[in-house]
Design an enzyme around this catalytic site. Structure first.
Site, PDB file in Angstrom:
ATOM      1  N   ARG A   7       0.850  -1.181   0.000  1.00 54.42           N
ATOM      2  CA  ARG A   7       0.000   0.000   0.000  1.00 54.42           C
ATOM      3  C   ARG A   7       0.886   1.231   0.000  1.00 54.42           C
ATOM      4  NH1 ARG A   7      -3.444  -2.328  -1.801  1.00 54.42           N
ATOM      5  NH2 ARG A   7      -5.609  -2.649  -1.159  1.00 54.42           N
ATOM      6  N   GLU A  60      -3.772   7.699  -4.879  1.00 48.77           N
ATOM      7  CA  GLU A  60      -4.105   7.042  -6.135  1.00 48.77           C
ATOM      8  C   GLU A  60      -5.523   7.401  -6.566  1.00 48.77           C
ATOM      9  OE1 GLU A  60      -3.539   2.835  -5.798  1.00 48.77           O
ATOM     10  OE2 GLU A  60      -1.424   2.999  -5.275  1.00 48.77           O
ATOM     11  N   HIS A 115      -0.377   0.448  -9.961  1.00 52.91           N
ATOM     12  CA  HIS A 115      -1.137  -0.470  -9.110  1.00 52.91           C
ATOM     13  C   HIS A 115      -1.726  -1.606  -9.951  1.00 52.91           C
ATOM     14  CE1 HIS A 115      -3.425  -0.600  -5.029  1.00 52.91           C
ATOM     15  NE2 HIS A 115      -3.196  -1.830  -5.494  1.00 52.91           N
TER      16      HIS A 115
END
Length: 327
Positions: free
Chosen positions: A238, A267, A287
Site C-alpha cells: 500500500r 491514487e 497499481h
C-alpha cells in the site's frame, strides 16, 4: 435485492458479466455507478443491500444513511478505504478477496527487484537513445543475488511467496512480522529479524504489510536513515506504508540507490508535477501487480460470491469483521 458497483469507472476494462452471471440468478440486481465520494454513494446507491468498491472511501456517514446495507466488498485484498469499526457498529459485514492475486503480486515484486538491481530501465532507455554504452555504465554497480540480503517487511501470504521466488534465485532472505510464530520463518528458510536489524542489514527492502495506523509511514525518514547506503526499496503493498517525500529525498541523496513502486500514497496518481516522476532510478507501475487473466476471473468470482452468500443469510470465510460482529 440490489448491489451497486460504487466506482465502476475505475474498472473500465471490466464488463462485469461474471458478477452478473452469479448475482442475477440469486435474485441480486447488479448496478453500476460512478461515485467519487460518500455523498455520491448516499445519493446514487440509497437502496443498496450490498456495495462493491475499488477506491472510494466508505465510512460512518454511508453506514448511517444506507438503511438496507448488509455487506461491503472490496475488489482486492486491502480494505483500508473502509471504516471497519463503523461498519461493525452498523451490523454491516466487510469482505475482501484475500487470496486471488498472491502469485501475481509476488511475481511483480520479484520482477521489480530484478529490474532495479540489474538496471534494466536505464539500459533500455540507453539503447533506445542509440547509446550502446554510455559513460554512466561504469557507475552502475551490479551484484550477484547470493551476495545480497533481501528484507521483507511483512511475511503474510505474498511475503512468503516472494521469499520462495527469491530463495530460488539465490538471494538470502530475512523478514520482519511481529504477528507470526517462529515456525513460519523456519519452515521457509527465512531468517526472522526485528525491524531495526532488517533496516540496517538489508541490501533490498520490500514492503508486504497491510495499511493501518501501525504501518502508515512505517518506512519514513528515520527508517531510510537507518538503512544501508545504496539500498533498493520496493513497495507492492500500500502506498501509505512508505512516506513518499522521505523516499524522494532518500533517492536524491543516494541513500536509496533505486526504488520500485506499484502503489502510491495518493491514487490514482495523475499529477505531472509529482517530484517522484523526475527520478530516473525509480520504477513506477500503476497499481497493477495483481493483474492476470486468472486473477481477474478469481476476483470477479470472489466479489460476486461474497455478495450472494451474505444476502442469502450466510457468513463467508472472508468477512474481515466476523469476530467483531460476534459471528
Amino acid at each position: 435485492m440490489k448491489a451497486y458497483m460504487v466506482d465502476a469507472h475505475m474498472m473500465k476494462s471490466y464488463d462485469f458479466s461474471v458478477e452478473k452471471g452469479i448475482m442475477e440468478p440469486a435474485g441480486v440486481e447488479y448496478l453500476m455507478s460512478d461515485c467519487q465520494s460518500e455523498d455520491d454513494i448516499i445519493a446514487k446507491c440509497a437502496d443498496a443491500d450490498a456495495l462493491t468498491v475499488v477506491y472510494c472511501h466508505v465510512g460512518e456517514k454511508t453506514m448511517k444513511a444506507l438503511k438496507n446495507l448488509k455487506v461491503i466488498v472490496r475488489y482486492g485484498i486491502g480494505y483500508d478505504n473502509f471504516d471497519v469499526d463503523a461498519a461493525t457498529a452498523a451490523g454491516v459485514k466487510v469482505c475482501n478477496i484475500p487470496h486471488y492475486s498472491v502469485p501475481e503480486v509476488a511475481t511483480h515484486t520479484t520482477a521489480m527487484i530484478l529490474a532495479s538491481t540489474r538496471h534494466l530501465p536505464f539500459y533500455d532507455r540507453s539503447v533506445h537513445a542509440a547509446q550502446w554504452r554510455s559513460d554512466k555504465f561504469a557507475q552502475l554497480e551490479t551484484r550477484r543475488p547470493d551476495s545480497q540480503w533481501v528484507g521483507l517487511v511483512g511475511f503474510g501470504e505474498i511475503g512468503r511467496a516472494v521469499a520462495g521466488q527469491l530463495l530460488a534465485i539465490g538471494y538470502h532472505v530475512m523478514a520482519y512480522d511481529p504477528y507470526l510464530e517462529d515456525a513460519a520463518f523456519e519452515k521457509r528458510g527465512v531468517k526472522r529479524v526485528q525491524l531495526d536489524e532488517l533496516l540496517a542489514k538489508s541490501d533490498i527492502i520490500s514492503a508486504h504489510t497491510p495499511l493501518n495506523a501501525e504501518t502508515r509511514h512505517l518506512l519514513n525518514a528515520a527508517a531510510f536513515a537507518a538503512m544501508k547506503d545504496g539500498v533498493v526499496v520496493v513497495n507492492t503493498a500500500r502506498g501509505g506504508v512508505v512516506e513518499e517525500p522521505a523516499l524522494v529525498a532518500a533517492v536524491k541523496s543516494g541513500k536509496v540507490a533505486a526504488a520500485a513502486l506499484d502503489v502510491m500514497e495518493n491514487e490514482p496518481m495523475t499529477n505531472p508535477d509529482n517530484p517522484i516522476l523526475a527520478l530516473e532510478n525509480v520504477i513506477l507501475t500503476p497499481h497493477v501487480a495483481y493483474r492476470s487473466r486468472e486473477s481477474t476471473h478469481a476476483l470477479q468470482l470472489g466479489v460476486a460470491e461474497a455478495v450472494v452468500q451474505v444476502l442469502g443469510g450466510k457468513v463467508p470465510g472472508n468477512v474481515v469483521n466476523k469476530a467483531a460482529l460476534g459471528l
